[in-house]
Scaffold this motif. Sequence first.
Motif, PDB file in Angstrom:
ATOM      1  N   HIS A   1      31.684  38.359  41.695  1.00 38.07           N
ATOM      2  CA  HIS A   1      30.430  37.730  41.284  1.00 38.07           C
ATOM      3  C   HIS A   1      29.399  37.944  42.392  1.00 38.07           C
ATOM      4  N   GLY A   2      28.249  38.408  42.034  1.00 36.10           N
ATOM      5  CA  GLY A   2      27.238  38.735  43.029  1.00 36.10           C
ATOM      6  C   GLY A   2      27.284  40.181  43.472  1.00 36.10           C
ATOM      7  N   ALA A   3      28.257  40.934  42.962  1.00 39.76           N
ATOM      8  CA  ALA A   3      28.352  42.358  43.317  1.00 39.76           C
ATOM      9  C   ALA A   3      28.400  43.197  42.043  1.00 39.76           C
ATOM     10  N   ARG A   4      27.640  42.779  41.025  1.00 45.52           N
ATOM     11  CA  ARG A   4      27.706  43.444  39.716  1.00 45.52           C
ATOM     12  C   ARG A   4      27.342  44.919  39.800  1.00 45.52           C
ATOM     13  N   GLN A   5      26.224  45.227  40.432  1.00 42.74           N
ATOM     14  CA  GLN A   5      25.779  46.613  40.453  1.00 42.74           C
ATOM     15  C   GLN A   5      26.733  47.497  41.242  1.00 42.74           C
ATOM     16  N   GLU A   6      27.224  46.990  42.357  1.00 42.95           N
ATOM     17  CA  GLU A   6      28.182  47.761  43.160  1.00 42.95           C
ATOM     18  C   GLU A   6      29.458  48.025  42.358  1.00 42.95           C
ATOM     19  N   LEU A   7      29.892  47.023  41.595  1.00 38.19           N
ATOM     20  CA  LEU A   7      31.096  47.173  40.779  1.00 38.19           C
ATOM     21  C   LEU A   7      30.892  48.227  39.693  1.00 38.19           C
ATOM     22  N   LEU A   8      29.760  48.162  39.026  1.00 34.97           N
ATOM     23  CA  LEU A   8      29.473  49.138  37.974  1.00 34.97           C
ATOM     24  C   LEU A   8      29.289  50.547  38.547  1.00 34.97           C
TER      25      LEU A   8
ATOM     26  N   THR B   1      39.672  39.205  35.541  1.00 35.87           N
ATOM     27  CA  THR B   1      40.470  37.985  35.543  1.00 35.87           C
ATOM     28  C   THR B   1      39.632  36.866  34.915  1.00 35.87           C
ATOM     29  N   LEU B   2      40.266  35.722  34.605  1.00 37.79           N
ATOM     30  CA  LEU B   2      39.497  34.614  34.023  1.00 37.79           C
ATOM     31  C   LEU B   2      38.414  34.122  34.978  1.00 37.79           C
ATOM     32  N   PRO B   3      38.702  33.920  36.291  1.00 36.46           N
ATOM     33  CA  PRO B   3      37.603  33.545  37.203  1.00 36.46           C
ATOM     34  C   PRO B   3      36.561  34.647  37.348  1.00 36.46           C
ATOM     35  N   GLY B   4      36.928  35.879  37.042  1.00 32.61           N
ATOM     36  CA  GLY B   4      35.987  36.979  37.139  1.00 32.61           C
ATOM     37  C   GLY B   4      35.127  37.160  35.901  1.00 32.61           C
ATOM     38  N   LYS B   5      35.412  36.407  34.845  1.00 35.04           N
ATOM     39  CA  LYS B   5      34.655  36.545  33.587  1.00 35.04           C
ATOM     40  C   LYS B   5      33.177  36.307  33.855  1.00 35.04           C
ATOM     41  N   GLY B   6      32.351  37.242  33.445  1.00 36.06           N
ATOM     42  CA  GLY B   6      30.916  37.169  33.695  1.00 36.06           C
ATOM     43  C   GLY B   6      30.467  38.018  34.867  1.00 36.06           C
ATOM     44  N   ALA B   7      31.408  38.572  35.632  1.00 37.54           N
ATOM     45  CA  ALA B   7      31.016  39.446  36.748  1.00 37.54           C
ATOM     46  C   ALA B   7      30.229  40.642  36.224  1.00 37.54           C
ATOM     47  N   ILE B   8      30.665  41.174  35.083  1.00 33.22           N
ATOM     48  CA  ILE B   8      29.864  42.136  34.326  1.00 33.22           C
ATOM     49  C   ILE B   8      29.857  41.639  32.888  1.00 33.22           C
TER      50      ILE B   8
ATOM     51  N   ARG C   1      30.018  49.438  48.321  1.00 31.26           N
ATOM     52  CA  ARG C   1      28.940  50.352  48.703  1.00 31.26           C
ATOM     53  C   ARG C   1      29.454  51.426  49.649  1.00 31.26           C
ATOM     54  N   GLN C   2      30.304  51.024  50.580  1.00 27.13           N
ATOM     55  CA  GLN C   2      30.875  51.997  51.518  1.00 27.13           C
ATOM     56  C   GLN C   2      31.748  53.021  50.793  1.00 27.13           C
ATOM     57  N   LEU C   3      32.551  52.565  49.856  1.00 23.25           N
ATOM     58  CA  LEU C   3      33.396  53.485  49.093  1.00 23.25           C
ATOM     59  C   LEU C   3      32.551  54.429  48.246  1.00 23.25           C
ATOM     60  N   TYR C   4      31.526  53.876  47.624  1.00 21.25           N
ATOM     61  CA  TYR C   4      30.669  54.675  46.741  1.00 21.25           C
ATOM     62  C   TYR C   4      30.036  55.846  47.502  1.00 21.25           C
ATOM     63  N   GLU C   5      29.595  55.573  48.714  1.00 23.63           N
ATOM     64  CA  GLU C   5      28.957  56.623  49.514  1.00 23.63           C
ATOM     65  C   GLU C   5      29.933  57.722  49.923  1.00 23.63           C
ATOM     66  N   ARG C   6      31.220  57.392  49.991  1.00 18.71           N
ATOM     67  CA  ARG C   6      32.214  58.358  50.453  1.00 18.71           C
ATOM     68  C   ARG C   6      32.876  59.135  49.309  1.00 18.71           C
ATOM     69  N   LEU C   7      32.741  58.644  48.065  1.00 18.34           N
ATOM     70  CA  LEU C   7      33.457  59.243  46.946  1.00 18.34           C
ATOM     71  C   LEU C   7      32.598  60.232  46.173  1.00 18.34           C
ATOM     72  N   SER C   8      33.224  61.294  45.678  1.00 19.89           N
ATOM     73  CA  SER C   8      32.567  62.213  44.749  1.00 19.89           C
ATOM     74  C   SER C   8      32.789  61.707  43.318  1.00 19.89           C
ATOM     75  N   GLU C   9      31.844  62.016  42.455  1.00 20.51           N
ATOM     76  CA  GLU C   9      31.956  61.525  41.079  1.00 20.51           C
ATOM     77  C   GLU C   9      32.980  62.350  40.304  1.00 20.51           C
TER      78      GLU C   9
ATOM     79  N   PHE D   1      34.539  35.044  22.795  1.00 20.66           N
ATOM     80  CA  PHE D   1      33.147  34.916  23.215  1.00 20.66           C
ATOM     81  C   PHE D   1      32.853  35.978  24.257  1.00 20.66           C
ATOM     82  N   ARG D   2      31.790  36.711  24.042  1.00 19.62           N
ATOM     83  CA  ARG D   2      31.423  37.785  24.965  1.00 19.62           C
ATOM     84  C   ARG D   2      30.285  37.318  25.866  1.00 19.62           C
ATOM     85  N   VAL D   3      30.612  37.039  27.112  1.00 27.84           N
ATOM     86  CA  VAL D   3      29.612  36.614  28.087  1.00 27.84           C
ATOM     87  C   VAL D   3      28.678  37.781  28.392  1.00 27.84           C
ATOM     88  N   SER D   4      27.380  37.521  28.371  1.00 26.72           N
ATOM     89  CA  SER D   4      26.407  38.535  28.796  1.00 26.72           C
ATOM     90  C   SER D   4      25.908  38.161  30.188  1.00 26.72           C
ATOM     91  N   GLN D   5      24.886  37.285  30.250  1.00 25.39           N
ATOM     92  CA  GLN D   5      24.396  36.806  31.545  1.00 25.39           C
ATOM     93  C   GLN D   5      24.748  35.333  31.764  1.00 25.39           C
TER      94      GLN D   5
END
Length: 559
Positions: A214-221, A234-241, A318-326, A392-396
């Motif tokens: 939670h709070g790292a939605r864009q990095e996760l996506l 996970t259930l506590p993670g519901k709503g992260a995206i 963010r660190q992983l993203y910068e080091r990984l190729s798509e 139920f599909r959580v959006s925001q």
Amino acid sequence: MFEQTAGEALIDILTEWGVEFIFGMPGDSINTLMEPLRKQDKIRFIQVRHEEAGALAASAYAKLTGKLGVCLAIAGPGAIHLLNGLYDAKLDRAPVLAITGQVESDLIGTDFFQEVNLDRLFDDVALYNQRIMSAEQLPVVANQAIRMAYTHQGVSHLSIPDDIPRFKVSRDAHRTNSLLVKSLPMPETQDLDAAVQLLSESGNTVILAGRGTHGARQELLNIAHRLKAPIVLTLPGKGAIPDDHPYCLGGLGLLGTKPAYQAMKEADTLVMIGTSFPFTGFLPKKAATIQIDSNPAQIGKRYPVDVGLAGDAGLTLRQLYERLSERTDDDYLIRCQERMQDWHGKMTRQGEEELLPLRPQTVPVLLQSILESNAIISCDVGNVTVWMARNFRVSQQSFITSSWLATLGCGLPGAIAGKLAYPDRQVVAVVGDGGFTMMLSDFVTAVKYKLPLVVIVLNNAKIAMIKFEQESMGNAEFATDLTNPDFARFADDCGGIGITVHTRDELINALPRAFSASKPVIIDVFVDAGEPPMPAHITFSQAKNYAIHLVKEWMADPT
């Protein structure tokens, strides 16, 4: 030199920390705290009807806002009543301060009226647990208690003998400041390199995202897109995206989706982020595993990992993203997405069927169409958790429940806290009849403080999840029947609004009426007690045991 009482100093400190609400009940051993609380206008005291509701509300407030939740109770019975809600805060890592009274200093140890060894009682639930010994000690210890609750995301407890808040203290007596300094942990470079090497290999990768994302939605996506990896929550993670995001496969486990289960079975690589998932039987049997967690002690705690990254989720991703190729191969992702589209269709159809009694899935499916994107959902524990997690599909929206303690009764206190914290947002408690009747007395708290929230009761006159558990073990159902009041009439008698629902059309009409009301509302929805909360994947053992249960029911039938 002596300019204020210790009680006034405590209230000043709470104000400096930005405390907005204190949940509790007044009483004899805290009267010396209630008086300075009465004389100020920055902190609002919310009188609950049961201290457990106060602690659950404080925990929910902390989960929703990230701010300190505070609850207050007398010595003895009041303090004891706090414990369940405080354990919820402890296990879900919510910063909460519990303040309890105690008998006067010179009476401690004499077995006085309502004297309980609070130091010992709170020793397990509280990461910081202190009895105040003098007026001069109170200000510095209060600052330390709050700082510890924030820093370690848990419960602090102060036990204050009744005489101490009356004593005068100097404004600078042992005074520290109300300052919280934060830091973001960063994983070691060699661990990042090892993770990159593992993720650069071919194969199916799946991400399991928990509360820490939670709070790292864009990095996760971003990382999911780069790895072409579906995300399981996970259930506590519901709503992260958002639940309807193309990369989301929903939850895992007994509350989860079939596509998530299938993805885990096919995974070659698992990336766990911000979770210490306990139900390891649903994780891959053989997969290279990376775990990211800000607490190094959580890494490898429940499930073997190949690489551990001890760091903040957003920063590490963010660190992983910068080091990984798509990656270019997205066959696995597309296969998962196709399954998820089918699953969403199935879950929606469950709530659209015109059956009597109503299927409980009707509630989350219809709720989906009326809740605004910033609504707050306080979900109780039991079968209701299954229906809300799957259908139920959580959006925001903000979604809270008692994740780790899984305590019945959390729904209504969570909604009260949500409406106090965010008065302009829609707030709904979705509860079962078993959980709601544990805390329903505090519906009058919502009425008293004019909190226009909505409580939706899934009424099946059963402790339905336990019924299913007994049956899936091959046992006959026992002691799960409930005798319920008329919940709609109860709402009316409390000064709120009650609505009874038996059909889908009645629910369609009830929802807009409830969310436009200026009073608290209870919608009493009669649902099918025979609808089993079947897991997304049914094991042979569960099917076999359910058949055994049917035989036992028949054998036990006196007719």
